[in-house]
Design an enzyme around this catalytic site. Structure first.
Site, PDB file in Angstrom:
ATOM      1  N   ASP A   1     -10.538   1.789  -3.944  1.00 35.66           N
ATOM      2  CA  ASP A   1     -11.065   1.472  -2.615  1.00 35.66           C
ATOM      3  C   ASP A   1     -12.584   1.395  -2.637  1.00 35.66           C
ATOM      4  O   ASP A   1     -13.191   1.014  -1.640  1.00 35.66           O
ATOM      5  CB  ASP A   1     -10.630   2.550  -1.611  1.00 35.66           C
ATOM      6  CG  ASP A   1      -9.324   2.175  -0.932  1.00 35.66           C
ATOM      7  OD1 ASP A   1      -8.875   1.035  -1.110  1.00 35.66           O
ATOM      8  OD2 ASP A   1      -8.761   3.028  -0.233  1.00 35.66           O
TER       9      ASP A   1
ATOM     10  N   ASP B   1       0.837  -1.201   0.000  1.00 31.82           N
ATOM     11  CA  ASP B   1       0.000   0.000   0.000  1.00 31.82           C
ATOM     12  C   ASP B   1       0.872   1.253   0.000  1.00 31.82           C
ATOM     13  O   ASP B   1       2.079   1.185   0.263  1.00 31.82           O
ATOM     14  CB  ASP B   1      -0.880  -0.029   1.266  1.00 31.82           C
ATOM     15  CG  ASP B   1      -2.238   0.596   1.046  1.00 31.82           C
ATOM     16  OD1 ASP B   1      -2.383   1.384   0.098  1.00 31.82           O
ATOM     17  OD2 ASP B   1      -3.158   0.313   1.845  1.00 31.82           O
TER      18      ASP B   1
HETATM   19  C1  DGJ Z   1      -5.875   1.727   1.777  1.00 32.57           C
HETATM   20  C2  DGJ Z   1      -6.176   0.535   0.924  1.00 32.57           C
HETATM   21  O1  DGJ Z   1      -6.599   0.948  -0.327  1.00 32.57           O
HETATM   22  C3  DGJ Z   1      -7.183  -0.355   1.623  1.00 32.57           C
HETATM   23  O2  DGJ Z   1      -7.540  -1.428   0.795  1.00 32.57           O
HETATM   24  C4  DGJ Z   1      -6.600  -0.824   2.920  1.00 32.57           C
HETATM   25  O3  DGJ Z   1      -5.511  -1.671   2.671  1.00 32.57           O
HETATM   26  C5  DGJ Z   1      -6.186   0.353   3.757  1.00 32.57           C
HETATM   27  N1  DGJ Z   1      -5.348   1.270   3.045  1.00 32.57           N
HETATM   28  C6  DGJ Z   1      -5.476  -0.097   5.004  1.00 32.57           C
HETATM   29  O4  DGJ Z   1      -5.046   0.947   5.758  1.00 32.57           O
END
Ligand code: DGJ
Length: 735
Positions: free
Chosen positions: A536, A466
């Protein structure tokens, strides 16, 4: 007059080789040609890019009318024109005057061929190599430049585009992809305006939330899916970029693409080489769809990690438990995904931090030590639990970041990006900071995050990588005062160095590029990553639009697409499981849900859907995409299909995108099938009480492609299960 052929290379039975004549350079792929005029002592001229040329056409090409533009225009002698490169020499002279000084070719280990035209300044010891790479069997040409000099002091590069392409004016439309967090990959198409159209990014880390570094250029009016001439262009870079169309008073639009030069002046030392990232170009006469298929094939074959290996079906813990990680909960999720036929469980954020346990997003990044209060048996305990259940285990990390509340920051405040004399600006959670990857020690740190995990737990099969912050407070504590403007570029050099080391040592692990969702969808990082998290936003209806846009350049195998809860956590939309699953099944299928909250019936439905997906996984992930009905056309439905390369297997998707009573929806014609083959229809993920009328029936490819099949507007289910959604997934198997 052209002198005769002096060199040929990479002769393939499938296509004519790239041929270099003393003056004419013909870079060719199976269906395309790029022609340059490279006469020693003259500027390098662009001649042609388009459909493959025969020897006859090559001979007469110039008589047909060609543009009079340099292939890589530089700034100085004609300052009113836009340039691909501008530089200030060591003595302060602001002009470049480049002339061809040589052409050479080479073959690389991956089978690709590189043609390099070297241009040397007529007065200064500065050279620019303009490179073109072709791959056997692919209709994509990569172009980039390498600049070097032998001047007495530094040369300052103020602009450094990867490539330039003149596009003949007609009715040229450009498709681009814009959006924002949780709304990535939105498609917009418009005719090119006079003046400048610019697409750019300045995030520093995540370059594809708000706009994409890829465009489709439709040469014959509004882009059509399977006909019309289209040039596709993708900048293969993970950092700040700029794509620019300058429409001046000539007959051409001038297209430039490269690293965004803003606040990034680069001081090039004597003997140092400045290489731009590749700009990948394709040309297709099969419309937008043809250009997409070219990119997908090239990407899978040459640019995506493990591009031809089908992906595992996974459950990711994020939307199921968020930060509430504990051993019992992880084991329960593993049991559930294994029972439903999944193959991998991924533990997301929240598993680490000793002094600062990671219970929310305001602490701990950088402290990659397991929190044994949450996981008493550590990562090893989870790896063992996954093994017992017959599935693989994956883990979330965010190696480029820290929080001001972390042991890492306490020990190494000099690791973070911030301008000298100023306080750091903190992002997510009020405390997140970006590590300075320009610093080799930070590169080592990032490498070690992965190396330590993989050494201790070699069972780890998958890493979700991430990155949840932009570069804030531009400044490097590592770079010298006079090189602060190198930060954006050196960050990405450092990032690449770290992931290259990781890939060298761990070639087999699957790595997802997630950057606050779809912030890192680009062909620059994908050689090191197997896939990216499209967004997301997991809402199935909105995903149809986002995945549609994303599919212009990226294949389904790279697009992580998960079944999530209803109501959806981002949009609050209530969407039935059937529809959620049918959308997720059109990409790399996974789950992003708490299975504990699903009913036994829903779990059984998902188990069957996963079983069905396995039947078509190869077709979805390795097949050719045909987009059939765009959700952006507002016709009330969207549809696409994938066809296996041998055309013996295909899978068709149809989703209703609007709900009005007695709505007339178009009947969708299929594409990409063999007209002479006969296909048997089987519905996948069926929920209806009765089979569709064409279940088990056979149709020729010709019929399906000229008529298609009627899709019922609703599902034939019990009264209490009716809802306002409808979708179908049909498998077509050649008899
Ligand atoms: C942002 C990501 O896009 C999510 O899927 C998740 O992993 C969160 N961060 C976790 O903090």
């Amino acid at each position: 007059m052209n002198k005769v052929l002096c060199m040929a290379f990479g002769v393939s039975a499938l296509f004519s080789p790239s041929i270099i004549m003393a003056e004419t350079v013909h870079v060719s792929t199976p269906k395309t040609s790029l022609v340059l005029e490279a006469t020693n002592g003259d500027p390098l001229k662009f001649v042609y890019y388009g459909n493959a040329l025969t020897a006859v056409d090559m001979e007469s090409l110039k008589a047909a009318g060609i543009p009079n533009f340099n292939a890589y225009p530089v700034y100085g002698l004609w300052p009113e024109k836009e340039a691909a490169m501008s530089a200030v020499h060591a003595d302060g002279n602001m002009t470049l005057d480049m002339a061809v000084s040589g052409v050479k070719t080479r073959k690389d280990a991956d089978g690709s061929e590189v043609t390099t035209v070297t241009m040397t300044d007529r007065v200064y010891p500065l050279t620019i190599d303009v490179n073109y790479r072709t791959f056997p069997g692919e209709d994509v040409i990569e172009t980039w430049t390498e600049t070097t000099h032998n001047e007495k002091g530094d040369v300052t590069l103020n602009r450094f585009m990867s490539g330039y392409l003149p596009v003949r004016r007609s009715d040229v439309h450009v498709s681009q992809f814009y959006g924002s967090w949780a709304n990535e990959g939105k498609l917009e198409e418009a005719p090119l305006p006079h003046g400048v159209k610019m697409i750019k990014n300045k995030d520093g880390v995540r370059n594809s939330h708000t706009s994409h570094g890829e465009v489709m250029i439709s040469l014959d009016g509004k882009g059509r899916e399977n006909e019309g001439r289209v040039i596709g262009a993708a900048l293969c870079y993970g950092g700040n970029y700029k794509l620019m169309f300058d429409t001046d008073d000539s007959d051409y639009h001038h297209f430039f693409a490269g690293i965004n030069e803003e606040n990034s002046a680069y001081h090039l030392k004597k003997g140092e080489t400045f290489a731009t990232p590749p700009l990948a170009l394709t040309y297709s006469e099969e419309g937008l769809g043809g250009a997409s298929r070219n990119f997908h094939k090239w990407g899978r074959d040459y640019r995506l990690a493990h591009g031809n290996t089908p992906r595992k079906i996974l459950l990711n813990s994020w939307e199921g438990v968020y930060f509430d990680i504990n051993e019992e909960g992880m084991k329960q999720m593993m049991t559930d995904i294994a029972d439903m036929g999944g193959e991998l469980f991924v533990m997301d954020d929240g598993w680490f931090g000793v002094k600062y346990p990671r219970n929310n997003d305001s602490t701990s990044l950088g402290d990659w030590t397991v929190d044994t209060n949450k996981l008493p048996n550590g990562i090893k305990g989870l790896c063992d639990a996954a093994k017992e259940r017959g599935i693989k285990f994956g883990i979330w990390i965010e190696p480029e970041m820290t929080n001001s509340a972390s042991e890492l920051y306490e020990e190494h405040p000099e690791y973070v990006i911030k301008a000298p004399k100023r306080d750091a600006i903190e992002g997510r959670g009020g405390t997140q900071l970006v590590l300075d990857l320009a610093n080799p020690k930070v590169q080592d740190f990032v490498f070690n995050v992965v190396d330590t995990l993989m050494t201790k737990y070699p069972e780890i099969d998958y890493i979700k990588w991430d990155a949840n912050a932009p570069i804030m407070n531009h400044g490097s504590q590592y770079l010298t005062a006079d090189n602060q403007s190198h930060l954006y570029i050196d960050y990405h050099k450092g990032f690449t160095a770290a992931v290259e080391r990781i890939r060298e040592k761990y070639p087999d692990v699957t790595i997802q590029a997630c950057a606050s969702g779809g912030g890192r969808a680009n062909w620059g990082v994908l050689p090191y990553f197997d896939e990216f998290w499209v967004s997301d936003n997991t809402d199935a209806l909105q995903r149809i639009y986002m995945q549609w846009g994303t599919s212009y350049f990226f294949p389904a195998i790279a697009m992580a697409s998960h079944i999530s809860a209803s109501p959806n956590h981002q949009t609050n939309r209530i969407v039935p499981l059937k529809f959620r699953t049918d959308v997720a099944m059109s990409g790399r299928l996974g789950m992003e849900i708490q299975p504990k909250d699903m009913t036994a019936e829903e779990k059984e439905q998902t188990r069957k859907a996963i079983e069905d997906y396995k039947l078509v996984r190869d077709v979805v992930q390795l097949g050719d995409l045909y987009r059939l009905l765009s959700p952006y056309d507002g016709k009330g439905a969207a549809s696409l299909m994938y066809v296996a390369p041998d055309k013996n297997d295909a899978v068709y998707y149809w989703w209703k995108t609007e709900q009005f009573v007695n709505q007339q929806l178009p009947r969708v014609k299929m594409a990409g099938l063999d007209p002479d083959k006969t296909y048997v229809v089987t519905e996948l993920n069926r929920v209806d009480n009765e089979p569709l009328p064409y279940e088990g029936k056979a149709f020729t490819g010709r019929f399906l492609m000229s008529n298609g099949l009627e899709m019922p507007l609703s599902h034939n289910v019990d009264w209490n299960k009716r809802n306002d959604y409808a979708s179908r997934v049909l498998r077509l198997t050649a008899k």
